[in-house]
Write a protein that holds these residues in place. Structure first.
Motif: not given
Lengths: 248, 248
Positions: A120-124, A126-128
């Motif tokens: 599952v994606q980690n929203p912290l 997602r930018r990098y």
């Protein structure tokens, strides 16, 4: 008149890359505007790496010429007071007037490509980081990556829209590190073709997921065809870490 | 009717915290809206931690009741299709109808406070770390932190605007790790007063910078006065890592 070299870090998420273009805001444009405010001069910075839209930097390099009385070393601080918080001047110093950030005897660039590999994606992250939800075999990625070390014609790992003629480059280091769900591809070379690091990352991700055998990397390299490699990995995973000139 | 427990991760940068409020968008509000779209029901989630504006989470917990025929375990996937990319449902499962995320025999919460400690800010760290440009002594921070371990009246480390009467809490673990410029304060306890982790972080940052001796932490604790501690450290450094219930 003096020439000042800037080392620049930025979060590329909200920029259309480095180079000025009509359809969106770029890092180069912001720097020119803030330098004009600071010095009163029409300044056009010359960048070392024209990073793509969404790509980050910890150590891109640019120069500009100015008559300003602000000491070169203070320029970083003065600019940082005016820049948005996603662009930071790491340092500033005077260089000879003929020093050019793209034309030097020896230039080594280091990039990191970050992958967040978990179900599952980690929203912290997602930018990098690029998100890959399928299990990845890092040992196989390392096997595949080994074929890319050294001097090769990297035309297979180049965006088809490029016009460069000499597609021979030297990859000096290529390491893949894993720390829990974080996988980092770190690559150092004497220059990279358009999208080369992201195409290498996309190809190694295919190896990691088991779509390609590690030997496929060698086949792609030897095919010397621009349509052979894996897909271009997304920009958010890529960071230009540093540019070293003539061994420093 | 069934009750579903959600484990939720979010980048808090662009939210006015968890709890619904009139002046800005909150995580709770987004969840209620998306659950209404998904189920057609008027749903009001009950959260475990009402994180502040700008604070992040990797494992906040919430429950809601629904008549929906979507299997509990599929709810995470179904919601993630609809949520913005800064909120991710990590998992979903059915719990007894009387299970409440704030009232259980044993609740352990773990927070991390991240500090980026370097002369110049790194724009890739700014969303998830507090920036401290002055040199810090991590060994002294550890000395100071040691006084906080165990059961204490933490009223000195509590925002003055709180109305809670029992200010005794137990800190089970408090570790400070350093990796290059990244300093992480990791704290586990059976509950935290309003702003307690950020006030502890702000106090330990003062110790690290040399403004406070490590023994000052003991003095603050023993003073039992809400005005004694250091400043509240900024929200971007704080992440609610996980909440464990009854040992699981």
């Amino acid at each position: 008149m003096k020439r000042i070299k800037l080392t620049i870090a930025y979060d590329g998420t909200d920029y259309c890359g480095w180079q000025i273009q009509p359809n969106g805001i770029t890092v180069e444009e912001i720097l020119n505007k803030k330098l004009k405010k600071l010095t009163g001069e029409d300044i056009h910075v010359i960048g070392a790496s024209r990073t793509d839209s969404g790509v980050h930097a910890l150590g891109n390099v640019a120069v500009f010429d100015t008559e300003s009385s602000i000491p070169a070393e203070r320029m970083a601080y003065a600019l940082n007071q005016r820049l948005p918080d996603d662009i930071v001047i790491v340092s500033s110093k005077e260089v000879p007037l003929d020093w050019h950030p793209r034309y030097q005897d020896e230039i080594l660039k280091t990039y990191e490509y970050h992958i967040y590999n978990a179900p599952v994606q980690n929203p912290l992250k997602r930018r990098y980081s690029a998100f890959v939800s399928f299990p990845m075999n890092v040992e196989k990625m390392r096997e595949g990556a080994a074929y890319l070390l050294g001097e090769h014609d990297f035309v297979s790992f180049c965006n088809v829209r490029t016009s460069v003629e000499d597609t021979v480059r030297t990859v000096k280091e290529l390491m893949i590190e894993q720390e829990g769900p974080d996988i980092t591809i770190r690559i150092t070379g004497n220059g990279f073709l358009y999208n080369m690091v992201r195409i290498i990352a996309g190809t190694l991700i295919r190896v990691g997921r088991g779509f390609y055998e590690p030997t496929k990397v060698k086949e792609i390299l030897e095919a010397r065809e621009r349509t052979q490699a894996g897909v271009t990995a997304p920009p958010e995973g890529l960071t230009l870490v540093c540019i070293e000139y003539d061994g420093s």
